[in-house]
Scaffold this active site. Structure first.
Site, mmCIF file in Angstrom:
data_model
loop_
_atom_site.group_PDB
_atom_site.id
_atom_site.type_symbol
_atom_site.label_atom_id
_atom_site.label_comp_id
_atom_site.label_asym_id
_atom_site.label_seq_id
_atom_site.Cartn_x
_atom_site.Cartn_y
_atom_site.Cartn_z
ATOM 1 N N GLU A 83 0.835 -1.200 0.000
ATOM 2 C CA GLU A 83 0.000 0.000 0.000
ATOM 3 C C GLU A 83 0.869 1.249 0.000
ATOM 4 O OE1 GLU A 83 -4.253 -1.099 1.912
ATOM 5 O OE2 GLU A 83 -2.674 -0.785 3.371
ATOM 6 N N CYS A 97 3.511 8.670 0.823
ATOM 7 C CA CYS A 97 3.919 7.776 1.891
ATOM 8 C C CYS A 97 4.189 6.425 1.239
ATOM 9 C CB CYS A 97 2.804 7.686 2.934
ATOM 10 S SG CYS A 97 3.206 6.595 4.304
ATOM 11 N N CYS A 104 5.513 -6.387 7.520
ATOM 12 C CA CYS A 104 6.675 -5.940 8.306
ATOM 13 C C CYS A 104 7.058 -7.062 9.257
ATOM 14 C CB CYS A 104 6.308 -4.686 9.100
ATOM 15 S SG CYS A 104 7.716 -3.956 9.986
ATOM 16 N N CYS A 108 5.456 -4.196 16.265
ATOM 17 C CA CYS A 108 5.007 -3.114 17.147
ATOM 18 C C CYS A 108 3.525 -3.324 17.432
ATOM 19 C CB CYS A 108 5.246 -1.756 16.493
ATOM 20 S SG CYS A 108 6.991 -1.467 16.084
ATOM 21 N N CYS A 111 0.564 -1.133 15.753
ATOM 22 C CA CYS A 111 0.600 -0.871 14.309
ATOM 23 C C CYS A 111 -0.065 -2.007 13.534
ATOM 24 C CB CYS A 111 2.060 -0.717 13.856
ATOM 25 S SG CYS A 111 2.237 -0.443 12.077
ATOM 26 N N CYS A 322 -1.432 6.899 9.536
ATOM 27 C CA CYS A 322 -0.256 6.235 10.109
ATOM 28 C C CYS A 322 -0.656 4.961 10.836
ATOM 29 C CB CYS A 322 0.430 7.115 11.151
ATOM 30 S SG CYS A 322 0.907 8.711 10.556
HETATM 31 N N1 SAH Z 1 8.869 0.959 10.330
HETATM 32 C C1 SAH Z 1 9.119 2.381 10.196
HETATM 33 C C2 SAH Z 1 8.333 2.988 9.061
HETATM 34 C C3 SAH Z 1 6.830 3.047 9.292
HETATM 35 S S1 SAH Z 1 6.439 4.672 9.755
HETATM 36 C C4 SAH Z 1 8.822 3.078 11.508
HETATM 37 O O1 SAH Z 1 8.177 2.469 12.359
HETATM 38 O O2 SAH Z 1 9.260 4.206 11.695
HETATM 39 C C5 SAH Z 1 4.826 4.567 10.366
HETATM 40 C C6 SAH Z 1 4.661 5.462 11.578
HETATM 41 O O3 SAH Z 1 3.318 5.345 12.067
HETATM 42 C C7 SAH Z 1 5.574 5.022 12.692
HETATM 43 O O4 SAH Z 1 6.031 6.116 13.433
HETATM 44 C C8 SAH Z 1 4.615 4.201 13.529
HETATM 45 O O5 SAH Z 1 5.063 4.040 14.826
HETATM 46 C C9 SAH Z 1 3.354 5.006 13.438
HETATM 47 N N2 SAH Z 1 2.167 4.236 13.781
HETATM 48 C C10 SAH Z 1 2.039 2.896 13.792
HETATM 49 N N3 SAH Z 1 0.796 2.540 14.181
HETATM 50 C C11 SAH Z 1 0.137 3.688 14.417
HETATM 51 C C12 SAH Z 1 -1.200 3.984 14.813
HETATM 52 N N4 SAH Z 1 -2.070 3.006 15.032
HETATM 53 N N5 SAH Z 1 -1.553 5.278 14.954
HETATM 54 C C13 SAH Z 1 -0.676 6.265 14.715
HETATM 55 N N6 SAH Z 1 0.606 6.054 14.302
HETATM 56 C C14 SAH Z 1 0.993 4.772 14.167
#
Ligand code: SAH
Length: 329
Positions: A83, A97, A104, A108, A111, A322
């Site tokens: 995506e 983006c 992944c 986390c 996420c 995000c």
């Molecule tokens: N793996 C890398 C690139 C992905 S960036 C990283 O983690 O930095 C995606 C961003 O969105 C990251 O900062 C992640 O922590 C954040 N994110 C993940 N789940 C989210 C959510 N449910 N709500 C808001 N931000 C989120």
């Protein structure tokens, strides 16, 4: 478009080397087929259409949010979902983006991508093809590697894609790579001559909490990650953006704001800029902090000398915000 396959195919056809540049010029400026490349011989256009797929990604779905955000779901030739999102801002900025992996491997807990099955690293062509898809809708000028995947675990392909993005309209200075804190990649980025931006997903300054939210913290503890970020800052003279997703009752207290300010504070006032991210629903057990709690957290950081802003949420109504990128399959 697989540019290696293109060059090889043109070579096999006995075409002169400038043909590859000609094709790329059209493609990088938003052409939607070989057909439309009017300064290419007609016969060559149809041979290329047969032998070099115009994109390495097939578009499976495209969703348009009320705020102008567009999310595309692609599939690789071997069936992996990918995506990517186009964000349009009022000031005219068009930011992409991009995803670096299908799924992944990191997990986390907040996420959505972390909850789906990991597919594989994307190739440089598959990364660039995401950008080209949106370029066909109109000019684009910024990119963040904040889609699916951990870009610093696939850095060769990400850097190769960054070689091509300027032709599409996105310079290195307007490209940022976001990481959970994958140290070997941060070290490589710091040594790279291009002015690529760096963003760190931090989310908790306390090590026990950070490990619970982001298991990768056990492998690369925050202290070491911050040392690598500060080295990047010294070499590149660029601020590191810190992302901090606000989870109600988990990481949004006053004490935790103080901890974050302490962790970042010793590096000097212009090293970091904090971006507080309102939590976007992903079906996890977490709840987002209230706007009031986010504002109090931000004010505390500012009071302690850190610059902090709250990220504008885009595309939530189409699950494009995000942390919401996750495709079935
Ligand atoms: N793996 C890398 C690139 C992905 S960036 C990283 O983690 O930095 C995606 C961003 O969105 C990251 O900062 C992640 O922590 C954040 N994110 C993940 N789940 C989210 C959510 N449910 N709500 C808001 N931000 C989120």
């Amino acid at each position: 478009m697989d540019l290696q396959l293109l060059a090889q195919t043109l070579d096999e056809l006995g075409e002169p080397p400038f043909r590859a540049r000609q094709v790329w010029r059209w493609t990088s400026r938003g052409a939607d087929s070989y057909e439309s490349m009017t300064d290419l011989p007609l016969a060559l256009r149809s041979v290329l259409a047969e032998r070099v797929p115009f994109s390495t990604l097939a578009v499976e779905n495209e969703a348009h949010a009320r705020d102008g955000t567009v999310k595309a779901l692609f599939r690789t030739a071997d069936g992996h979902p990918v995506e990517a999102v186009l964000m349009r801002y009022r000031d005219g900025r068009r930011s992409l983006c991009l995803s670096s992996q299908s799924g992944c491997p990191l997990t986390c807990t907040f996420c959505a991508t972390g909850q789906m099955r990991f597919g594989r690293n994307l190739t440089a062509s598959e990364v660039v093809d995401q950008a080209l898809h949106f370029r066909r809708l109109g000019p684009v000028d910024h990119a963040v590697f904040m889609g699916m995947g951990e870009p610093l675990m696939n850095l060769d392909a990400v850097l190769a894609a960054c070689e091509r993005l300027p032709d599409v309209g996105i310079t290195a200075r307007r490209t940022a790579i976001s990481t959970v804190g994958w140290i070997p990649g941060i070290v490589r980025l710091a040594a790279d001559p291009r002015p690529l931006g760096l963003a760190l997903s931090l989310h908790a300054a306390d090590p026990v909490l950070r490990s619970a939210l982001m298991p990768v913290n056990d492998r690369y503890p925050l202290e070491d990650v911050l040392a690598a970020c500060e080295d990047y800052h010294r070499r590149k003279r660029r601020k590191v953006f810190v992302e901090y997703v606000m989870l109600a009752g988990i990481n949004d207290s006053h004490v935790q704001a103080v901890q974050l300010a302490d962790a970042l504070g010793s590096a000097g006032p212009n090293t970091y800029k904090v971006n507080l991210i309102p939590y976007n629903p992903t079906g996890s057990a977490f709840e987002g902090s209230s706007p009031k709690a986010i504002e109090a957290f931000r004010a505390e950081l500012e009071r302690r000398g850190l610059r902090a802003t709250v990220r504008l949420t885009r595309g939530r109504d189409i699950d494009a915000a995000c942390g919401q990128l996750a495709a079935a399959g």
